[in-house]
Design a protein around this motif. Sequence first.
Motif, PDB file in Angstrom:
ATOM      1  N   ILE A  37       0.716  -1.098  -0.014  1.00 49.29           N
ATOM      2  CA  ILE A  37       0.065  -0.119   0.035  1.00 49.29           C
ATOM      3  C   ILE A  37       1.029   1.424   0.157  1.00 49.29           C
ATOM      4  N   VAL A  86       1.349   5.228   0.513  1.00 48.91           N
ATOM      5  CA  VAL A  86       0.921   6.204   1.177  1.00 48.91           C
ATOM      6  C   VAL A  86       1.689   7.480   0.829  1.00 48.91           C
ATOM      7  N   SER A 138      -4.255   8.879   3.083  1.00 44.26           N
ATOM      8  CA  SER A 138      -4.429   7.621   3.631  1.00 44.26           C
ATOM      9  C   SER A 138      -5.004   7.756   5.082  1.00 44.26           C
ATOM     10  N   GLU A 139      -4.809   9.072   5.725  1.00 44.95           N
ATOM     11  CA  GLU A 139      -5.129   9.231   7.282  1.00 44.95           C
ATOM     12  C   GLU A 139      -6.334   9.940   7.353  1.00 44.95           C
ATOM     13  N   LEU A 195      -6.568   4.028   5.470  1.00 46.71           N
ATOM     14  CA  LEU A 195      -5.389   3.053   5.616  1.00 46.71           C
ATOM     15  C   LEU A 195      -5.865   2.073   6.349  1.00 46.71           C
ATOM     16  N   VAL A 235       3.373  -1.042   4.162  1.00 47.36           N
ATOM     17  CA  VAL A 235       2.910   0.339   3.847  1.00 47.36           C
ATOM     18  C   VAL A 235       4.351   0.933   3.564  1.00 47.36           C
ATOM     19  N   ARG A 251       4.460   8.799   6.624  1.00 45.97           N
ATOM     20  CA  ARG A 251       3.493   8.989   7.569  1.00 45.97           C
ATOM     21  C   ARG A 251       3.415  10.062   8.394  1.00 45.97           C
ATOM     22  N   GLY A 298      -3.017   4.358  -1.649  1.00 49.56           N
ATOM     23  CA  GLY A 298      -3.407   4.391  -0.367  1.00 49.56           C
ATOM     24  C   GLY A 298      -4.450   5.311  -0.152  1.00 49.56           C
ATOM     25  N   ASP A 299      -5.429   5.514  -1.120  1.00 49.27           N
ATOM     26  CA  ASP A 299      -6.418   6.259  -0.948  1.00 49.27           C
ATOM     27  C   ASP A 299      -7.894   5.549  -1.481  1.00 49.27           C
ATOM     28  N   ASP A 329     -10.928   6.349  -5.748  1.00 46.59           N
ATOM     29  CA  ASP A 329      -9.817   6.908  -4.955  1.00 46.59           C
ATOM     30  C   ASP A 329     -10.044   8.123  -4.518  1.00 46.59           C
TER      31      ASP A 329
END
Length: 201
Positions: free
Chosen positions: A12, A14, A27-28, A37, A52, A56, A102-103, A184
């Motif tokens: 993944i 991110v 992703s967050e 995520l 991952v 981040r 990651g989305d 996405d």
Amino acid sequence: MAELPSGFAAIILVGGKARRFAGCAKSELVVGGATILERMLSACEGAAARVVVGSRPSASAALPGGVTGLVEDPPGSGPAHAVAAGLRVVPEDCTRVAILGGDLPFLTLEALQLLIANSEPENTGAVYGDDAGRKQWLCGLWPASRVRQNAAAVSPGAPAKSLFAGIEVNVVPWNAASPPPWFDCDTPADLDQARTWATDT
């Protein structure tokens, strides 16, 4: 509950810039009570390896046990370079690898199983096609050995598509009533749509 087959890994990505979110890590973002995520890692929970890749935010929750997190070198050097970094920690006996942006808040176990079912013969990849039939390169499943070969030659800044050179690919439509796994969150409007769908389902 159905499981993913052995020999399957998930990477993944991110580390995108998310300029349309003022640099906020996509992703967050929270959809349906969990970060994107978290939702994606849950969908991939049965995989033999979950990796991952990317920087981040410092305030992000710790990754679940068994999930490997790393940052490509140099950081932010593009999706192909990030996948190459992720592959270095994927066990050699993983024969197939999902490569995922990651989305993707609506990635599910069922969506991964459909990719697996459409990734035959062994050296064939499978990606979702959007409503216009365009290949969603970062929502697909690939023969790990072939991607490793291509990844060995990528340089920083290379596009994701360079990972898949020479690999036959099946384009998989999503015909279920649920939101498509390839959707996405590229823009705030996409995020609003995702949150609406998550509330309605």
